[in-house]
Design an enzyme around this catalytic site. Structure first.
Site, PDB file in Angstrom:
ATOM      1  N   MET A  13       0.861  -1.159   0.000  1.00  0.00           N
ATOM      2  CA  MET A  13       0.000   0.000   0.000  1.00  0.00           C
ATOM      3  C   MET A  13       0.894   1.204   0.000  1.00  0.00           C
ATOM      4  O   MET A  13       1.402   1.603   1.041  1.00  0.00           O
ATOM      5  CB  MET A  13      -0.903  -0.025   1.226  1.00  0.00           C
ATOM      6  CG  MET A  13      -1.927  -1.116   1.103  1.00  0.00           C
ATOM      7  SD  MET A  13      -2.888  -1.300   2.580  1.00  0.00           S
ATOM      8  CE  MET A  13      -1.625  -1.401   3.792  1.00  0.00           C
ATOM      9  N   GLY A  14       1.161   1.735  -1.160  1.00  0.00           N
ATOM     10  CA  GLY A  14       1.957   2.947  -1.274  1.00  0.00           C
ATOM     11  C   GLY A  14       1.409   3.859  -0.224  1.00  0.00           C
ATOM     12  O   GLY A  14       1.992   4.001   0.819  1.00  0.00           O
ATOM     13  N   THR A  15       0.273   4.345  -0.420  1.00  0.00           N
ATOM     14  CA  THR A  15      -0.525   4.945   0.650  1.00  0.00           C
ATOM     15  C   THR A  15      -0.210   6.326   1.136  1.00  0.00           C
ATOM     16  O   THR A  15       0.930   6.765   1.199  1.00  0.00           O
ATOM     17  CB  THR A  15      -0.471   4.066   1.927  1.00  0.00           C
ATOM     18  OG1 THR A  15      -0.811   2.752   1.593  1.00  0.00           O
ATOM     19  CG2 THR A  15      -1.444   4.566   2.955  1.00  0.00           C
ATOM     20  N   THR A  16      -1.323   6.965   1.524  1.00  0.00           N
ATOM     21  CA  THR A  16      -1.247   8.130   2.389  1.00  0.00           C
ATOM     22  C   THR A  16      -2.217   7.862   3.525  1.00  0.00           C
ATOM     23  O   THR A  16      -3.392   7.608   3.292  1.00  0.00           O
ATOM     24  CB  THR A  16      -1.714   9.394   1.653  1.00  0.00           C
ATOM     25  OG1 THR A  16      -0.983   9.520   0.448  1.00  0.00           O
ATOM     26  CG2 THR A  16      -1.488  10.612   2.510  1.00  0.00           C
ATOM     27  N   GLY A 145       2.903   8.726   0.641  1.00  0.00           N
ATOM     28  CA  GLY A 145       2.344  10.042   0.314  1.00  0.00           C
ATOM     29  C   GLY A 145       2.589  11.083   1.385  1.00  0.00           C
ATOM     30  O   GLY A 145       2.511  12.285   1.122  1.00  0.00           O
TER      31      GLY A 145
END
Lengths: 233, 241
Positions: A13-16, A145
């Site tokens: 989950m690259g994610t922010t 992120g």
């Protein structure tokens, strides 16, 4: 953190993810992109996971690792709640996450933000980054992120916001991160937790503000061509 | 990754061999003996690689009645060490015999922990500074992640060893007053602020005497950039840095 180009790379989950306290509770926020290398495996994931009625966790990093950690903690918290006879505190939930994250630091790759409300301390946010450090914060940001949000929060964060101000801030922030981080995207989900309970909200891409060099979405070029307004750059 | 599947709940003993990497780290700790006891200073930064991610990390903590522990390195390991020491002090108190562990004993305990972990190739990734006073006797020591330990009149960890110790070697003397001690430490912290990339401008100074522990509130130091040489450094040599 080399990005594997293959479609068979581990789900990450690259994610922010964001957690913010306000006057009366907490607001948790996250994007919805799960990627396998360069491919978006799930464009509408839910990264804000329930641990108990009053405590939720935002997950980032390896999807598998963050899921299994939150599953274990949900299990232990369930038992703990039965034995305690009342809702678990946010601090206990955060410490359980820390225990697993710290003791398995060599095997896990997940950064978590625990947020919730209990009757003793009110709204609380705990950040548990890679390595298993436990750190209580008035607000926390995480995921790839978040790199783009340090400056934003340095400027915009205020103590004692209202629920509306806090949620607006979270949605704006996740939206800004999505604009610049390739590993974040999709919709913005928020979860608001206070003494009254839990409220989930959903902000699809078209409900988010437009940022620099982003254009108003259209159905088709044809709609623009046939429009009477002059075109602008 | 390991080929076997260890139980995720057993903790450190379920893995065979490992050396870790630090993730969230603290930078230098500097400490000196002074007239009434020990003064210790550190900044409040928790770095995540090159990002100055956390800016309110307390890296100096009181241990029992007689000691202060300052740590640099991986913060999660420092938190674990504090748990070990909490247990140690608790058991010591439970004897209820009027005796309490002094800084020398705590330092020895820490040394054993750090060295034994090093021998198992599973270190606690910290450099520790342990200072205290018991019955008028001042004590100041340090332990590294590989178990190297010693005591001295002034100690530092990390960059502090390279930048602060030389200053202390010149300017430290026996029976410093509290004010002189604080000013000396601030001189060191300022140099570290200028020259250590992972330093932040938010400090805590802690004091321990026979009377007890005081960890002062966080504060920032003024920095000086008004040197004429700083104004137009590339005037005489364009392209220089």
């Amino acid at each position: 953190m080399d990005l594997d180009m293959s479609i068979n790379a581990p789900h990450s989950m690259g994610t922010t993810i964001i957690g913010v306290t306000y006057n009366g509770g907490v607001v948790l926020g996250a994007d919805s992109r799960t990627s396998t290398g360069m491919y978006v495996a799930n464009r509408a994931s839910d990264k804000i996971t329930q641990l108990t009625d009053n405590v939720y966790v935002c997950r980032s990093g390896s999807a598998a690792d963050s899921q299994i950690v939150s599953d274990y903690v949900r299990h232990f918290l369930h038992q703990h709640t039965i034995q305690l006879g009342q809702p678990a505190t946010v601090k206990v939930a955060a410490n359980l996450i820390r225990l697993i994250s710290y003791n398995n630091k060599n095997m896990l790759e997940t950064g978590l933000i625990v947020g919730g409300w209990d009757k003793y301390e009110g709204g609380k946010i705990y950040g548990i980054p890679l390595g298993g450090t436990l750190i209580e914060q008035p607000f926390a940001i995480g995921g790839s992120g978040s790199s783009y949000l340090y400056g934003f929060f340095d400027q915009e964060w205020k103590e004692g916001m209202t629920m509306e101000e806090a949620e607006k801030l979270v949605v704006k922030a996740v939206s800004l991160a999505i604009a610049r981080d390739g590993a974040s995207g999709g919709v913005v989900r928020t979860v608001i937790i206070n003494s009254e309970g839990v409220k989930r909200n959903f902000y699809p891409g078209d409900k988010l503000p437009l940022w620099h060099e982003e254009l108003e979405p259209q159905n088709s070029l044809l709609d623009i061509l046939n429009a009477p307004e002059p075109m602008n750059t | 990754m390991a080929s076997k599947q260890p139980d995720a709940l057993l903790g450190p003993e379920s893995d065979s061999q490992r050396t870790q990497y630090p993730y969230v780290t603290g930078t230098s700790v500097v400490a000196i003996k002074y007239k009434d006891g020990i003064l210790m200073a550190s900044d409040m930064g928790g770095s995540y690689g090159s990002t100055l991610r956390y800016k309110s990390v307390e890296r100096i903590k009181p241990i029992g009645k007689h000691s202060l522990l300052g740590a640099s390195g991986e913060i999660s390991d420092f938190q674990e060490i504090l748990r070990y020491l909490d247990e140690l002090i608790l058991y010591d108190n439970m004897w209820d015999d009027g005796n309490s562990l002094g800084p020398k004993e705590v330092h020895n305990y820490l040394t054993r922990i750090m060295y034994n972990r090093r021998n198992k190739f599973n270190p606690l990734w910290n450099s520790l500074v342990l200072g205290g006073v018991k019955n008028g006797q001042k004590y100041l020591g340090t332990v590294s992640m590989i178990g190297v330990n010693f005591e001295d009149n002034h100690v530092a960890s990390g960059f502090g060893n390279h930048l602060a110790r030389p200053i202390l070697r010149q300017e430290w003397h026996e029976n410093l007053s509290f004010e002189d001690g604080v000013r000396l430490l601030e001189k060191c912290m300022l140099v570290l602020l200028y020259r250590d990339r992972s330093a932040i401008n938010k400090f805590q100074i802690a004091k321990i005497t026979d009377e007890g522990v005081t960890i002062h509130q966080p504060y920032s130091l003024k920095t000086n950039w008004e040197f004429s040489a700083f104004q137009n450094p590339s005037q005489g040599a364009v392209g220089t840095w």
